[in-house]
Motif scaffolding. Structure first.
Motif, PDB file in Angstrom:
ATOM      1  N   ARG A  48      45.642  44.367 -54.477  1.00 35.02           N
ATOM      2  CA  ARG A  48      45.001  45.533 -53.869  1.00 35.02           C
ATOM      3  C   ARG A  48      44.654  46.566 -54.956  1.00 35.02           C
ATOM      4  O   ARG A  48      45.107  47.705 -54.948  1.00 35.02           O
ATOM      5  CB  ARG A  48      45.891  46.145 -52.771  1.00 35.02           C
ATOM      6  CG  ARG A  48      46.204  45.157 -51.655  1.00 35.02           C
ATOM      7  CD  ARG A  48      47.026  45.781 -50.538  1.00 35.02           C
ATOM      8  NE  ARG A  48      46.348  46.912 -49.928  1.00 35.02           N
ATOM      9  CZ  ARG A  48      45.336  46.832 -49.047  1.00 35.02           C
ATOM     10  NH1 ARG A  48      44.884  45.645 -48.681  1.00 35.02           N
ATOM     11  NH2 ARG A  48      44.798  47.923 -48.557  1.00 35.02           N
TER      12      ARG A  48
ATOM     13  N   ARG B 262      47.780  52.376 -52.446  1.00 33.67           N
ATOM     14  CA  ARG B 262      47.030  51.118 -52.338  1.00 33.67           C
ATOM     15  C   ARG B 262      47.631  50.163 -51.316  1.00 33.67           C
ATOM     16  O   ARG B 262      46.952  49.263 -50.821  1.00 33.67           O
ATOM     17  CB  ARG B 262      46.950  50.433 -53.705  1.00 33.67           C
ATOM     18  CG  ARG B 262      48.162  49.665 -54.088  1.00 33.67           C
ATOM     19  CD  ARG B 262      48.100  49.080 -55.495  1.00 33.67           C
ATOM     20  NE  ARG B 262      48.807  47.824 -55.578  1.00 33.67           N
ATOM     21  CZ  ARG B 262      50.117  47.687 -55.556  1.00 33.67           C
ATOM     22  NH1 ARG B 262      50.893  48.765 -55.470  1.00 33.67           N
ATOM     23  NH2 ARG B 262      50.660  46.485 -55.622  1.00 33.67           N
TER      24      ARG B 262
ATOM     25  N   TYR C 149      43.389  52.356 -47.123  1.00 37.05           N
ATOM     26  CA  TYR C 149      42.691  51.668 -48.209  1.00 37.05           C
ATOM     27  C   TYR C 149      42.327  50.251 -47.765  1.00 37.05           C
ATOM     28  O   TYR C 149      43.021  49.285 -48.072  1.00 37.05           O
ATOM     29  CB  TYR C 149      43.575  51.635 -49.452  1.00 37.05           C
ATOM     30  CG  TYR C 149      42.888  51.134 -50.698  1.00 37.05           C
ATOM     31  CD1 TYR C 149      41.600  51.516 -51.028  1.00 37.05           C
ATOM     32  CD2 TYR C 149      43.559  50.284 -51.581  1.00 37.05           C
ATOM     33  CE1 TYR C 149      40.982  51.064 -52.189  1.00 37.05           C
ATOM     34  CE2 TYR C 149      42.957  49.840 -52.749  1.00 37.05           C
ATOM     35  CZ  TYR C 149      41.660  50.224 -53.044  1.00 37.05           C
ATOM     36  OH  TYR C 149      41.049  49.774 -54.200  1.00 37.05           O
TER      37      TYR C 149
ATOM     38  N   PHE D 200      41.032  47.433 -48.499  1.00 38.90           N
ATOM     39  CA  PHE D 200      40.582  46.882 -49.771  1.00 38.90           C
ATOM     40  C   PHE D 200      39.534  45.789 -49.602  1.00 38.90           C
ATOM     41  O   PHE D 200      38.545  45.743 -50.345  1.00 38.90           O
ATOM     42  CB  PHE D 200      41.769  46.327 -50.573  1.00 38.90           C
ATOM     43  CG  PHE D 200      41.338  45.745 -51.890  1.00 38.90           C
ATOM     44  CD1 PHE D 200      41.082  46.572 -52.975  1.00 38.90           C
ATOM     45  CD2 PHE D 200      41.130  44.376 -52.047  1.00 38.90           C
ATOM     46  CE1 PHE D 200      40.643  46.056 -54.184  1.00 38.90           C
ATOM     47  CE2 PHE D 200      40.705  43.845 -53.248  1.00 38.90           C
ATOM     48  CZ  PHE D 200      40.460  44.690 -54.330  1.00 38.90           C
TER      49      PHE D 200
ATOM     50  N   TYR E 227      36.128  45.893 -51.499  1.00 42.77           N
ATOM     51  CA  TYR E 227      35.890  44.884 -52.541  1.00 42.77           C
ATOM     52  C   TYR E 227      34.625  44.080 -52.264  1.00 42.77           C
ATOM     53  O   TYR E 227      33.903  43.691 -53.199  1.00 42.77           O
ATOM     54  CB  TYR E 227      37.107  43.964 -52.652  1.00 42.77           C
ATOM     55  CG  TYR E 227      37.034  42.998 -53.808  1.00 42.77           C
ATOM     56  CD1 TYR E 227      36.929  43.456 -55.113  1.00 42.77           C
ATOM     57  CD2 TYR E 227      37.090  41.618 -53.596  1.00 42.77           C
ATOM     58  CE1 TYR E 227      36.881  42.577 -56.183  1.00 42.77           C
ATOM     59  CE2 TYR E 227      37.043  40.728 -54.654  1.00 42.77           C
ATOM     60  CZ  TYR E 227      36.940  41.216 -55.949  1.00 42.77           C
ATOM     61  OH  TYR E 227      36.879  40.333 -57.015  1.00 42.77           O
TER      62      TYR E 227
END
Length: 636
Positions: free
Chosen positions: A451, A474, A480, A482, A486
Motif C-alpha cells: 500500500r 496507508r 486510502y 490504494f 494505483y
C-alpha cells in the motif's frame, strides 16, 4: 533412590540439550560498519575496474564475501538511511522524498535500540540524516554515542560493540558539486602521487562525452574513492591495534549509486546497486553461510540489514521488520527479486518504482516528463553538469548522451549483465515483452501489498503528517483506497489517444488523488492529442484540489498560453505551502515561454519564509535563463 537419580540425570540432560540449542557457541560478535557515500561498484577495483585505486576495500572483499547483487532501497542519502535505520521501506513510512521529515509510529525504533537491549554498546560516527520528524529522541534511543568522536573505545570492558563509521570523501560534493579548486585542496592534494588517478587513466562511461573537459571532471570520482580507501585503511589499522580484528565482523557498503549525473537520484541500476562486502573472522565463521574469499550473487537490500544485525546480536526482532535475515543461525532463503524506489531529491520531483532479479532492472517512470538529468540545484552548480548542458547547447552530444536531457519512456528494462551502463532500453522490444510484463505484474503485486503511501502527492502527505504518520494512514483502506488510486497512477507515463481519453475522464473522479494522477499523466501526453480537450482542461484549472489545479495550469499554459493558467501558476509560485510552490516552479523548468514568471520567481526566492527546496528550484529557473550564475553564490 535409583529412579530419582535417573530422573535427575534425564532432566539435566534435557536441560543441557536445550541450553546447547539456545546458547551461542561463542561470545556476541563485535560489529563494525564501514559506510561510504555515493558509490557504485563499477568504480571499485574488486568489482573489476582496473583503473581504480582501492586496495583496502579490495583486500577486505577478497578475504571476505563480495556481493554482486546488493542494492540500496533508494537513490539519495536520506531515504536510503531511513530504510537502513528503521528497517522499513520508505514507501511504507512515507520517507521517500529527500529530507521530508515526516513522523514515524512510536513503535518503530532505530534498530540499534534492539542491539542495546541485547547488551551492545552502539556508536555512530557521525552522519544521521534519517529523514524523520523529531530525530533527537530517536537518535538518543538508538545510540550510546553519536558524534564525530564516537567509536568502540568508550564501551565497558568486554562489552560487545556495534560501531558505524561514515566516510564522506566519496560524496557527490567531492565528485562533482564543489568547485574544482576546492576538490583539488580537499581531495587531490591529500593524496600521495602514487594514489592519484590521472585524467587519461580510466574508461569513460558512454553516456558522458569523452572530451578533455569531461575527463577532467570525471577523474574526481576515482580520486575521491582513492582518498576514501586510504581513510578506511586507517580505521581498520586502529581496529587491529586495539586487538579487536579477530572478534569483529566487518560490513562495508555504499549508501546508494554514484554521485554523478545519471547515477545518484535516478531509478536505474546505476542509482540503486551498491558495493557491499562482509568480512567474518575465523571465530565466527559459522555465522557466514558463504565461507570466505568468495563472491555471492544472492539478492540483498537495505531492508535486510536491521533484522540481520539484531539476529547476529541475539536480540528480539520486532514484528514490523519484514526484511530477511541473510546470515547467522536464523538465515532465511534469498528472494527471487527486490522492489526498489526513487522519489524527490532536493528540488527535483520524481517518482520511480523498480524491480530487479539481479540481472534485469525494470523501472516504471511515473513522471517521465522529468528527464534523467533533471534540474536539481545541487547538481546544476557542479562543473560537470554545466559542461554537459554546454555540450548539449552546442550539439556535441550523441543520441545516448542527449537522451539524458529528454523525456523518459514510461518504463526502462536493462540487461545489466550484457549492458552495464544501461544504454539499451529493452522495454519496448517484442522479444522482451513477456519479461517486462512479468516484472510489471510482480511490481504491481508488491506495491499493492505494501500500500505504497508515496502515491499520494507530497502536499497530501504533509497534511496527513499533521495528524498521524504516513505509515499508519496507508493502512486505512477507506481513507486510502490504494487499488483505485494505483489504477489511475498506472496510466501515468503511458502515451496515446486512448490513454489520454481515459485520463480526461478521470479528471472528473470524486477522488481527489485519482484526479491528481489523471492530471499528472496528461502532463506527459502529446500536445496534438490534448488539443481536442481544451474545455475539459479549462474546467480542471479550477479544481478544488490544489495539486490538480497547479498541474493542469502547467498543461494549459504550455498548450494554449492561457492567461488564466498563467495567473494561476504565478499564484502557486508564491503559495505559502512549499510543496505547491515547488510543484509550480518545477513545472516551469520544462516549459518554453517562461518570461511571464520571472518576477514571481524572483519574489519567491527573496522571500525568507521559503524553504531550501523552493529556493533551489527558483535558482534553477533563474540560472537556466542566465539571470544568476550557476555557483554557490546564490544558493541561500
Amino acid at each position: 533412590m535409583l529412579r530419582t537419580t535417573l530422573v535427575i540425570l534425564i532432566i539435566a540432560g534435557a536441560a543441557g540439550r536445550i541450553l546447547a540449542q539456545t546458547s551461542p557457541p561463542h561470545p556476541q560478535p563485535n560489529i563494525l560498519w564501514v559506510t561510504i557515500e555515493d558509490t557504485s561498484p563499477e568504480f571499485i577495483g574488486c568489482y573489476g575496474n582496473p583503473n581504480a585505486h582501492t586496495p583496502n576495500i579490495d583486500k577486505l572483499a577478497e578475504k571476505g564475501v563480495r556481493f554482486t547483487n546488493a542494492f540500496s532501497t533508494g537513490t539519495v542519502c536520506s531515504p536510503s538511511r531511513s530504510t537502513i535505520i528503521t528497517g522499513v521501506r520508505t514507501y511504507k513510512t512515507g520517507t521517500g522524498n529527500h529530507r521530508s521529515q515526516y513522523p514515524l509510529p512510536s513503535f518503530i525504533k532505530g534498530f540499534p535500540y534492539y542491539l542495546r537491549q541485547a547488551g551492545y554498546y552502539t556508536t555512530n560516527n557521525a552522519k544521521t540524516d534519517y529523514n524523520i520528524a523529531d530525530p533527537k529522541p530517536f537518535i538518543a534511543e538508538a545510540w550510546d554515542e553519536s558524534s564525530g568522536k564516537a567509536g568502540w573505545w568508550n564501551r565497558k570492558p568486554g562489552q560487545p560493540f556495534f560501531a558505524v563509521f561514515n566516510f564522506m570523501d566519496s560524496h557527490q560534493s567531492r565528485t562533482m558539486t564543489w568547485s574544482y579548486d576546492q576538490y583539488k585542496t580537499q581531495v587531490w592534494d591529500k593524496l600521495p602521487p602514487s594514489d592519484r588517478i590521472g585524467e587519461q587513466d580510466f574508461d569513460m562511461p558512454p553516456f558522458f562525452r569523452n572530451s578533455p573537459e569531461m575527463r577532467r571532471q570525471f577523474a574526481r570520482v576515482y580520486n575521491s574513492l582513492s582518498l576514501t580507501d586510504r581513510k578506511i585503511g586507517a580505521l581498520l589499522e586502529r581496529l587491529k591495534q586495539d586487538h579487536l580484528t579477530d572478534s569483529t565482523i566487518i560490513f562495508f557498503y555504499s549508501d546508494h549509486g554514484e554521485g554523478v549525473p545519471r547515477g545518484k537520484t535516478n531509478g536505474i541500476d546505476l542509482g540503486y546497486r551498491v558495493a557491499f562486502a562482509i568480512w567474518v573472522p575465523p571465530m565466527y565463521k559459522d555465522l557466514s553461510p558463504w565461507g570466505s574469499g568468495v563472491v555471492s550473487d544472492e539478492l540483498v537490500d537495505f531492508e535486510d540489514l536491521a533484522p540481520t544485525l539484531i539476529s547476529l546480536a541475539g536480540g528480539k526482532i520486532p514484528a514490523y521488520l519484514k526484511g530477511r535475515i541473510f546470515m547467522g543461525p536464523q538465515r532465511t532463503p534469498p528472494p527471487d527479486y527486490l522492489v526498489l524506489s526513487s522519489d524527490r531529491s532536493d528540488n527535483g520531483i520524481d517518482m520511480i518504482r523498480s524491480i530487479t532479479d539481479g540481472r534485469y532492472m525494470y523501472s516504471r517512470n511515473y513522471m517521465p516528463f522529468m528527464p534523467e538529468a533533471r534540474y536539481i540545484r545541487y547538481m546544476e552548480i557542479g562543473d560537470i553538469k554545466q559542461q554537459m548542458r554546454k555540450d548539449l547547447a552546442e550539439n556535441k552530444l550523441d543520441a545516448l548522451q542527449r537522451s539524458l536531457f529528454e523525456d523518459r519512456p514510461a518504463a526502462f528494462l536493462f540487461d545489466t549483465r550484457q549492458d552495464k551502463w544501461e544504454t539499451r532500453n529493452l522495454a519496448g522490444l517484442p522479444a522482451y515483452r513477456s519479461l517486462a510484463e512479468k516484472m510489471q505484474q510482480k511490481l504491481d503485486t508488491a506495491l499493492t501489498d505494501a500500500r505504497d503511501v508515496m502515491f499520494l502527492p507530497e502536499y497530501e502527505i504533509g497534511l496527513i503528517s499533521q495528524k498521524t504518520s504516513p505509515y499508519t494512514f496507508r493502512l486505512d483502506k477507506k481513507a486510502y483506497p490504494f487499488e483505485t488510486i494505483y489504477a489511475a497512477a498506472s496510466l501515468s507515463g503511458k502515451r496515446g489517444k486512448d490513454i489520454t481519453a481515459q485520463q480526461i475522464r478521470l479528471l472528473k473522479s470524486p477522488n481527489k488523488i485519482v484526479r491528481y494522477w489523471a492530471a499528472l499523466g496528461l502532463r506527459s501526453q502529446d500536445s496534438l492529442d490534448l488539443l481536442a480537450y481544451r474545455p475539459e482542461l479549462t474546467r480542471a484549472l479550477h479544481d478544488s484540489y490544489p495539486p490538480v489545479a497547479v498541474t493542469v495550469a502547467a498543461i494549459d499554459y504550455g498548450l494554449f498560453g492561457d492567461n488564466a493558467a498563467r495567473d494561476s501558476l504565478i499564484r502557486f509560485i508564491g503559495n505559502d505551502n512549499m510543496d505547491l510552490a515547488l510543484m509550480a516552479v518545477n513545472y516551469l523548468l520544462y516549459i518554453k515561454n517562461t518570461a511571464p514568471f520571472v518576477r514571481a520567481v524572483e519574489a519567491a526566492k527573496a522571500n525568507k519564509a521559503v524553504n531550501y527546496n523552493v529556493k533551489a528550484a527558483c535558482n534553477d529557473f533563474l540560472g537556466r535563463l542566465g539571470r544568476i550564475p550557476n555557483d554557490f553564490s546564490h544558493e541561500r
